[in-house]
Write a protein that holds these residues in place. Structure first.
Motif, PDB file in Angstrom:
ATOM      1  N   PRO A 192       0.859  -1.250   0.131  1.00 59.76           N
ATOM      2  CA  PRO A 192       0.135   0.099  -0.002  1.00 59.76           C
ATOM      3  C   PRO A 192       0.736   1.408  -0.024  1.00 59.76           C
ATOM      4  O   PRO A 192       0.455   2.399  -0.598  1.00 59.76           O
ATOM      5  CB  PRO A 192      -0.721   0.072   1.280  1.00 59.76           C
ATOM      6  N   SER A 330       2.385  -0.729   5.053  1.00 54.15           N
ATOM      7  CA  SER A 330       0.924  -0.834   5.316  1.00 54.15           C
ATOM      8  C   SER A 330       0.494   0.650   4.856  1.00 54.15           C
ATOM      9  O   SER A 330      -0.863   0.840   4.767  1.00 54.15           O
ATOM     10  CB  SER A 330       0.594  -1.227   6.493  1.00 54.15           C
ATOM     11  N   GLY A 331       1.096   1.683   4.481  1.00 51.61           N
ATOM     12  CA  GLY A 331       0.628   3.021   4.135  1.00 51.61           C
ATOM     13  C   GLY A 331       1.235   4.090   4.991  1.00 51.61           C
ATOM     14  O   GLY A 331       1.140   3.789   6.058  1.00 51.61           O
ATOM     15  N   VAL A 337      -4.161  -0.073   7.345  1.00 51.36           N
ATOM     16  CA  VAL A 337      -4.779  -0.925   7.353  1.00 51.36           C
ATOM     17  C   VAL A 337      -5.060  -1.320   8.774  1.00 51.36           C
ATOM     18  O   VAL A 337      -4.311  -0.999   9.729  1.00 51.36           O
ATOM     19  CB  VAL A 337      -4.228  -2.339   6.756  1.00 51.36           C
ATOM     20  N   ASN A 445      -6.747  -1.115   2.665  1.00 49.98           N
ATOM     21  CA  ASN A 445      -6.036   0.287   2.836  1.00 49.98           C
ATOM     22  C   ASN A 445      -7.003   1.424   1.953  1.00 49.98           C
ATOM     23  O   ASN A 445      -7.445   2.399   2.533  1.00 49.98           O
ATOM     24  CB  ASN A 445      -5.210   0.255   2.107  1.00 49.98           C
TER      25      ASN A 445
END
Length: 473
Positions: A192, A330-331, A337, A445
């Motif tokens: 992500p 994860s972003g 997330v 996400n």
């Protein structure tokens, strides 16, 4: 006969001697990457709210300034300052959604081009010309977007799509000609955090491509050295020249890759001159270099050294939110997330790293990759922990995008331990699990981002989840 057939089906995620996956595989890694990146990237580019990335207004102003397509963004309700530098960057945009004027202001309001000297963010002026190269692709995007329809929304969406196209095509060829660790490049490149900045106007997309290109070149050269293929010093320099120049135009921490290029050249010169060092001599050189590096840091930050060390301890102990647990894969810029999915992501990537059972590069190169990654991690954390602007007990400020590219060179070091850790799993099942986890992370996400912005209509509280939720604040 049946037993032999089952054994043949137990295929690991590692490459064969020629650097490719098992020939029976129908989908090649580069094609798998292209499919995921284009589909997911298209969804992220079109569905993510505008101006949600860190410093997004700066990147937008920079792209407008370079392309001489500056519009007055204050006319649609955006602040006259670089509002992204404040702790409430998403409130302005989310308030437009709450009032029902988001699409009207961003996509329906026509804004004519004004003088580039009236650009809002003054940081876009006065930078050296080579620093503008990272913003060239989004600058073309906003130019084309304004020609299509002169609204901020169309300009941003067009730029996002053009950056995505640049990223996907570049990474496709990098992965295609990579001789080892191709699936790792695929999986890291569709996390992500990477898909987010590959669909933004940020310079991170250029930096990632530059980093990946030089990393792939270094890995390919190291594979040739491991396989004892004849490698001329002059040819190696020529091969490294273009990716090294490209990295020069990228972010400063990517320059650490130059040390691996220098290391390769030193090894080649040493082999040419028949100079060899024992493990003790190499260990002594590394130990002394590390010792003097630590002394320099202690001398430079002597007044705050105990505060810095305390921040490191608190950061490692923090149970909720740190850059280690949420942002690397994860972003970085939106809702991330769910917390329960982080260990699944990390576990799958660790298993992927351990699936490479064959040492494709020399061990000195593997240790060099690990050392470069550690130096990058410590240097960034030290920089932010010593910055008086970040006074919290936990290290705040660094984002996952500073570390994610360095995961691309992590496999060689993990391979050293693979032979000591025996993990049995079905190649087909594991491959599907890795791809499914990657797609699931992207869906979660983007899904959380859309729910929070379009349905709940509340700000993407990146800063508040990253600061206010700390225990050691």
């Amino acid at each position: 006969m049946i037993r032999a057939k089952k054994i043949r089906q137990q295929v690991c995620f590692s490459e064969t001697e020629n650097g490719n996956l098992d020939r029976k595989e129908k989908i090649k890694p580069e094609r798998l990457f292209l499919a995921i990146s284009l589909i997911a990237g298209l969804a992220f580019a079109l569905l993510q709210p505008l101006f949600i990335e860190p410093d997004s207004s700066y990147h937008f102003d920079k792209a407008m300034y370079i392309s001489n397509t500056v519009v007055d963004r204050t006319k649609v309700g955006l602040s006259g300052e670089d509002y992204q530098s404040s702790p409430i960057p998403f409130t302005t945009v989310s308030s437009m959604m709450q009032k029902g004027v988001y699409f009207e202001k961003f996509f329906e309001t026509k804004l004519p081009v004004i003088s580039k000297e009236k650009v809002v963010d003054k940081r876009v002026k006065g930078t050296k010309w080579y620093k503008d190269i990272m913003h060239l692709v989004p600058s073309f995007g906003v130019k084309f977007g304004h020609a299509i329809f002169p609204s901020i929304g169309v300009m941003v969406i067009t730029a996002r799509l053009l950056v995505l196209l640049f990223f996907s095509i570049s990474m496709y060829f990098i992965i295609r000609y990579l001789k080892a660790y191709r699936m790792l490049f695929v999986i890291i490149s569709v996390t992500p955090v990477v898909i987010q900045f590959s669909t933004s106007l940020s310079y991170d997309s250029f930096n990632y491509v530059a980093f990946a290109w030089l990393s792939a070149t270094l890995i390919n050269i190291a594979v040739d050295i491991k396989e004892k293929k004849e490698r001329l010093i002059f040819n190696t320099i020529i091969r490294l020249l273009l990716p090294c120049i490209t990295v020069y135009f990228s972010k400063t921490n990517s320059y650490l890759l130059y040390s691996l290029a220098i290391l390769i050249l030193i090894i080649l010169v040493g082999n040419k001159l028949k100079i060899s060092l024992t493990k003790f001599q190499v260990g002594l050189i590394i130990s002394l270099s590390s010792f003097f590096a630590v002394l320099i840091y202690i001398w430079r930050y002597q007044e705050a050294i105990f505060t810095i060390l305390g921040k490191f301890i608190y950061t490692l102990m923090e149970p909720y939110y740190t850059v280690f647990t949420t942002e690397v894969i994860s972003g970085t810029s939106t809702a991330g997330v769910p917390a329960w999915f982080y260990p699944i992501q990390y576990s799958v990537i660790i298993l992927l790293l351990l699936s490479y059972t064959e040492e494709r590069v020399p061990r000195w190169f593997a240790h060099g990759c690990f050392g470069v990654s550690i130096v990058n991690l410590l240097a960034i954390l030290f920089t932010f922990s010593a910055n008086p602007s970040f006074a919290d007990l936990v290290i705040t400020g660094p984002q996952g995008r500073y570390f994610t590219p360095f995961l691309l060179i992590s496999s060689p070091f993990f391979t050293i331990f693979t032979k000591k850790i025996k993990v049995k799993y079905s190649g087909i099942f594991f491959k599907k699990a890795v791809v499914f986890t990657s797609i699931m992370a992207l869906m979660l996400n983007l899904g959380l981002t859309m729910i929070k912005f379009y349905q709940i209509q509340s700000p993407m509280d990146e800063y508040r989840s990253g600061v206010e939720h700390y225990i050691f604040k």
